[in-house]
Design a protein around this motif. Sequence first.
Motif, mmCIF file in Angstrom:
data_model
loop_
_atom_site.group_PDB
_atom_site.id
_atom_site.type_symbol
_atom_site.label_atom_id
_atom_site.label_comp_id
_atom_site.label_asym_id
_atom_site.label_seq_id
_atom_site.Cartn_x
_atom_site.Cartn_y
_atom_site.Cartn_z
ATOM 1 N N GLY A 123 78.030 11.151 -33.243
ATOM 2 C CA GLY A 123 76.611 10.751 -32.797
ATOM 3 C C GLY A 123 76.259 9.585 -33.548
ATOM 4 N N THR A 124 76.847 9.407 -34.802
ATOM 5 C CA THR A 124 76.218 8.174 -35.598
ATOM 6 C C THR A 124 76.799 6.911 -35.092
ATOM 7 N N ASP A 236 67.708 9.546 -27.814
ATOM 8 C CA ASP A 236 69.037 10.074 -28.591
ATOM 9 C C ASP A 236 69.140 11.541 -28.480
ATOM 10 N N LYS A 264 77.854 16.310 -30.128
ATOM 11 C CA LYS A 264 77.811 17.686 -30.454
ATOM 12 C C LYS A 264 78.322 18.294 -29.192
HETATM 13 N N1 PLP Z 1 71.312 12.031 -33.546
HETATM 14 C C1 PLP Z 1 70.770 13.227 -33.835
HETATM 15 C C2 PLP Z 1 69.438 13.422 -33.005
HETATM 16 C C3 PLP Z 1 71.234 13.847 -34.550
HETATM 17 O O1 PLP Z 1 70.746 15.253 -35.018
HETATM 18 C C4 PLP Z 1 72.542 13.568 -35.258
HETATM 19 C C5 PLP Z 1 73.576 14.424 -36.241
HETATM 20 O O2 PLP Z 1 72.783 15.603 -36.372
HETATM 21 C C6 PLP Z 1 72.993 12.467 -35.177
HETATM 22 C C7 PLP Z 1 72.418 11.357 -34.329
HETATM 23 C C8 PLP Z 1 74.375 11.851 -35.597
HETATM 24 O O3 PLP Z 1 75.561 12.640 -35.185
HETATM 25 P P1 PLP Z 1 76.885 12.784 -35.784
HETATM 26 O O4 PLP Z 1 76.595 13.863 -36.902
HETATM 27 O O5 PLP Z 1 77.825 13.137 -34.762
HETATM 28 O O6 PLP Z 1 77.300 11.453 -36.416
#
Ligand code: PLP
Length: 445
Positions: A123-124, A236, A264
């Motif tokens: 997600g990052t 997001d 996720k």
């Molecule tokens: N965006 C949101 C709303 C999140 O809650 C998260 C992680 O919890 C992320 C982005 C980042 O995702 P990741 O942990 O897969 O990098």
Amino acid sequence: MTTILQHYQQLHERSAQLAEQARSHFPSGITHDARYSPVFPLYVERSAGSHKWDADENELIDYVTGHGALLLGHGHPAVVAAVQAQMTRGTHLGAEHALALRWASLVQELFPSMERVRFTASGTEATMLALRLARAFTGRPIVIRFFGHYHGWHDLLARDSAEDEPAGVPAALRESTLVLPADPDVLAATLAARDDIAAVILEPTGASYGMVPFADSQLRAIREMTAAHGVLLICDEVVTGFRVAPGGAQQRADIRPDLTTLAKILAGGLPGGAVGGRATIMHHLDFGDGAWNKQHKIRHNGTFNANPLSAAAGVAILEQIRDGVAGEHALDMANQLIAGLNEVLRVRRLHGWAAYGDGSIFHLIVGSSVAFEPGILPNMLPAAELKQGGNQRILASLRLALINRGIDFMRGRSGFLSLAHTPVDIAATIAAFDAALGDLAVEGL
Ligand code: PLP
């Protein structure tokens, strides 16, 4: 008398040993900041459905649920079978593969706003790429984010409040984002006053998946005003995607963002993310002629983009959840849990305490400095108070007391429901919550 802390230590000797060893491997002995514990974190060995078992063989009802990824619960047979089958075919084919197409078409069926999709490894990475796309498309430098909304840990969005100066992030990067309160009126004034805004990125149900609630009507207002100013809206949906509705919070609010980020549930509990949106914006990932490639194309590699194992798990989970039945069950369980927790708070006359939530996710606020009626979250609580969850000392003890009684809430105050959670789990959790509050009362908390 055994205290909550002593009880935790007695029940978790093996976790304590492992945590001690971990101190020489990992900073603070942990691999994810959310698992930090001033005592020691729990070590978990296996999971099934809605339950998991720690290193000392204590059974827990799990509400961390893979940080929200496991909408079908742990080890759903369809996901396990799909991943096992793919293991034997290949974990990295170093080539395009048809499973990624199936994965993308399921995503696009549920999220029609995602006219083109690019898979990432997390997600990052998805939000990083979304910001790059927004800046490339609009030619503008600044991105607006809202206080407390989380979009991954990268430098571009590391600043969490206007005053925040996160270590290791250069001033120029900090200044490339503007942190505003999640208030459509403040946003309207900012958009009217500036012409350098590329995009607004937000969590569509509010900071930290609804910890600071945000109404669909506010989301719709923001969609309208961003469109009016030619500013992109990045939704997001890393947490809310496939959960709040099969088509995410955007389906429920009936909005069409310019870009969406997912992770996720998208990858069924394996690593994976995606960004998608308007074809004209996603066009910046396309190859073109020499001049285009030099000036406008975003270079984007990634060893594990659309990797076959994540694709297999993703296809399996999305095929299961697309009819909305799993999400509805999870929502029903969340609503039952929230109602039961609030009933306990009312009976115990705990002012300044409430359970609340949105879209099969729940949160607790405990011992707030505002002494509101038990179980009734007032509208006027400050966002910072909601993000904190109330009294930190009480929260820390509650987290341990709940684990002692077989319940694992995320950070002691939140949770994600799944298809695997049952009414029996909910009843047991409510009873354990009541008992844990009894444990706190004994300690004068
Ligand atoms: N965006 C949101 C709303 C999140 O809650 C998260 C992680 O919890 C992320 C982005 C980042 O995702 P990741 O942990 O897969 O990098």
